[in-house]
Design a protein around this motif. Structure first.
Motif, PDB file in Angstrom:
ATOM      1  N   HIS A 111       0.861  -1.495  -0.200  1.00 27.99           N
ATOM      2  CA  HIS A 111       0.017  -0.044  -0.071  1.00 27.99           C
ATOM      3  C   HIS A 111       0.856   1.249   0.146  1.00 27.99           C
ATOM      4  CE1 HIS A 111      -3.693  -2.378   2.058  1.00 27.99           C
ATOM      5  NE2 HIS A 111      -3.414  -2.462   0.819  1.00 27.99           N
ATOM      6  N   ASN A 112       0.559   2.178  -0.752  1.00 30.89           N
ATOM      7  CA  ASN A 112       1.415   3.398  -0.936  1.00 30.89           C
ATOM      8  C   ASN A 112       0.766   4.293   0.296  1.00 30.89           C
ATOM      9  OD1 ASN A 112      -0.745   4.949  -1.905  1.00 30.89           O
ATOM     10  ND2 ASN A 112      -0.213   4.169  -3.979  1.00 30.89           N
ATOM     11  N   PRO A 113       1.532   5.547   0.723  1.00 34.30           N
ATOM     12  CA  PRO A 113       1.022   6.263   1.721  1.00 34.30           C
ATOM     13  C   PRO A 113      -0.635   6.776   1.599  1.00 34.30           C
ATOM     14  CG  PRO A 113       3.237   6.811   1.101  1.00 34.30           C
ATOM     15  CD  PRO A 113       2.813   5.727   0.104  1.00 34.30           C
ATOM     16  N   ALA A 114      -0.901   7.145   0.195  1.00 36.84           N
ATOM     17  CA  ALA A 114      -2.177   7.621  -0.165  1.00 36.84           C
ATOM     18  C   ALA A 114      -3.281   6.464   0.162  1.00 36.84           C
ATOM     19  CB  ALA A 114      -2.061   8.193  -1.323  1.00 36.84           C
ATOM     20  N   THR A 115      -2.959   5.422  -0.259  1.00 41.48           N
ATOM     21  CA  THR A 115      -3.859   4.238  -0.055  1.00 41.48           C
ATOM     22  C   THR A 115      -3.929   3.929   1.477  1.00 41.48           C
ATOM     23  OG1 THR A 115      -3.013   3.419  -2.181  1.00 41.48           O
ATOM     24  CG2 THR A 115      -4.315   1.615  -0.366  1.00 41.48           C
ATOM     25  N   GLU A 116      -2.792   3.880   2.250  1.00 39.21           N
ATOM     26  CA  GLU A 116      -2.830   3.550   3.560  1.00 39.21           C
ATOM     27  C   GLU A 116      -3.791   4.680   4.308  1.00 39.21           C
ATOM     28  OE1 GLU A 116       0.977   2.512   5.557  1.00 39.21           O
ATOM     29  OE2 GLU A 116       0.355   4.417   6.876  1.00 39.21           O
ATOM     30  N   ARG A 117      -3.551   5.861   3.845  1.00 38.94           N
ATOM     31  CA  ARG A 117      -4.438   6.826   4.690  1.00 38.94           C
ATOM     32  C   ARG A 117      -5.972   6.754   4.390  1.00 38.94           C
ATOM     33  NH1 ARG A 117      -4.896  11.556   2.063  1.00 38.94           N
ATOM     34  NH2 ARG A 117      -2.698  11.146   1.071  1.00 38.94           N
ATOM     35  N   ARG A 118      -6.219   6.621   3.181  1.00 40.97           N
ATOM     36  CA  ARG A 118      -7.539   6.348   2.525  1.00 40.97           C
ATOM     37  C   ARG A 118      -8.327   5.247   3.324  1.00 40.97           C
ATOM     38  NH1 ARG A 118      -8.400   4.366  -1.966  1.00 40.97           N
ATOM     39  NH2 ARG A 118      -6.419   4.778  -3.015  1.00 40.97           N
ATOM     40  N   LEU A 119      -7.591   4.288   3.626  1.00 41.32           N
ATOM     41  CA  LEU A 119      -8.083   3.057   4.356  1.00 41.32           C
ATOM     42  C   LEU A 119      -8.373   3.336   5.819  1.00 41.32           C
ATOM     43  CD1 LEU A 119      -6.181   0.187   2.422  1.00 41.32           C
ATOM     44  CD2 LEU A 119      -8.578   0.304   2.507  1.00 41.32           C
ATOM     45  N   LEU A 120      -7.275   4.200   6.331  1.00 37.02           N
ATOM     46  CA  LEU A 120      -7.656   4.459   7.867  1.00 37.02           C
ATOM     47  C   LEU A 120      -8.644   5.318   7.986  1.00 37.02           C
ATOM     48  CD1 LEU A 120      -3.658   5.228   8.498  1.00 37.02           C
ATOM     49  CD2 LEU A 120      -5.088   3.372   9.530  1.00 37.02           C
TER      50      LEU A 120
END
Ligand code: AMP
Ligand code: ZN
Ligand code: FE
Ligand code: FE
Length: 285
Positions: free
Chosen positions: A224-233
């Motif tokens: 997961h890239n940082p943007a994906t991680e943030r969206r999932l959080l």
């Protein structure tokens, strides 16, 4: 910051470290907790749990189940804190094992039709004592020089849509989550970023799964890239789901992925454990 890794594989499926050594490696990496989540099998859990040391990481018994993905193909459901002796859960996994044993010889037959010199015995030998999976077919193809590496083996032969891909019967998500719950565990949607869905479509999928018993999503993941991680959080917070995370460590079978650190930048905070345990305890309460 204290770190954990709640997604790892051992020789019981397609990893290269025996279960006890996954626990040991987690202790050496200084992790606070580690889950063993082999594909479709809990054969490694007894050995894994026995590796507990007083000062070592908390050892979480887990599993990663392949389930039907709405619209076709598969997705992965991680179960954490499963009791692998629970009879119905055991029965469910036995059905999954049968499906796998029916599929594997079909892959061999298809490869032979395609002119590749390969036998089921060779693939079984590559898997050692563990369960046979597609990475073992890839390994045989590499060893024989048919392909240059596992990536080519999947691309040319083994991935979905390639000529030697064979479907196997899978659980549907609700069956998988029921089995996990029946065994005292919680269900977490593994690596949602790999589903490559538009954010709105992913949220619809996750909402539907939550209605069927999903308790968490794996926001922290090696790919997961940082943007994906943030969206999932953000999605987990919005939907009231717990957050999990892990590397998908496979030992040498995924050389770039380190236990507890993924490709070197993954940080799964130990503070997630509280929310996951709250979800687990809410089920039995
Ligand atoms: P199986 O459960 O036997 O169908 O094998 C699935 C495993 O194969 C996954 O967990 C991955 O470790 C591996 N795998 C699947 N697709 C690929 C791919 N395109 N490239 C490399 N490995 C893959
Ligand atoms: Zn794997
Ligand atoms: Fe997976
Ligand atoms: Fe995995």
């Amino acid at each position: 910051m204290k770190l954990i890794d709640l997604h790892t594989h051992s020789t019981a499926s397609d990893g290269t470290l025996p279960p006890a050594q996954v626990a040991l490696a987690a202790a050496q990496a200084g992790l606070s907790a580690v889950a063993l989540t082999d594909h479709d099998t809990t054969q490694g859990l007894a050995e894994f749990l026995e590796a507990a040391a007083s000062s070592g990481p908390e050892l979480v018994p887990g599993v990663e189940l392949s389930v039907d993905r709405p619209g076709g193909g598969s997705m992965h459901m991680v179960g954490l804190w499963v009791d692998h002796e629970e009879p119905r859960f055991k029965q469910g996994l036995e059905r999954v094992q049968t499906a796998r044993k029916q599929r594997n010889p079909k892959i061999v037959a298809r490869l032979q039709e395609l002119g590749v010199d390969i036998t089921m015995d060779e693939v079984v030998a590559a898997a050692g004592r563990g369960q046979v999976g597609r990475p073992h077919f890839a390994q045989v193809l590499v060893d024989k020089g048919v392909v240059a590496g596992p990536g080519e083996a999947f691309g040319r032969f083994l991935k979905r849509g390639a000529p030697a891909y064979m479907e196997k019967e899978r659980l549907n998500p609700s069956q998988a989550m029921e089995l996990i719950r029946g065994a005292g565990g919680i269900s977490v949607l593994a690596h949602p970023g790999l589903l490559e869905l538009h954010p709105a479509a992913l949220e619809e999928l996750v909402k539907g799964l939550k209605e069927q018993g999903l308790m968490g999503i794996e926001a922290y993941y090696s790919e997961h890239n940082p943007a994906t991680e943030r969206r999932l959080l953000e999605m987990a917070a919005r939907l009231g789901l717990a957050v999990s995370g892990g590397s998908d460590f496979h030992g040498h079978n995924k050389p770039g992925i380190r236990l507890g650190a993924g490709k070197g930048t993954l940080r799964v905070p130990a503070s997630l454990l509280a929310g996951l345990k709250q979800a687990r305890d809410a089920l039995s309460g």
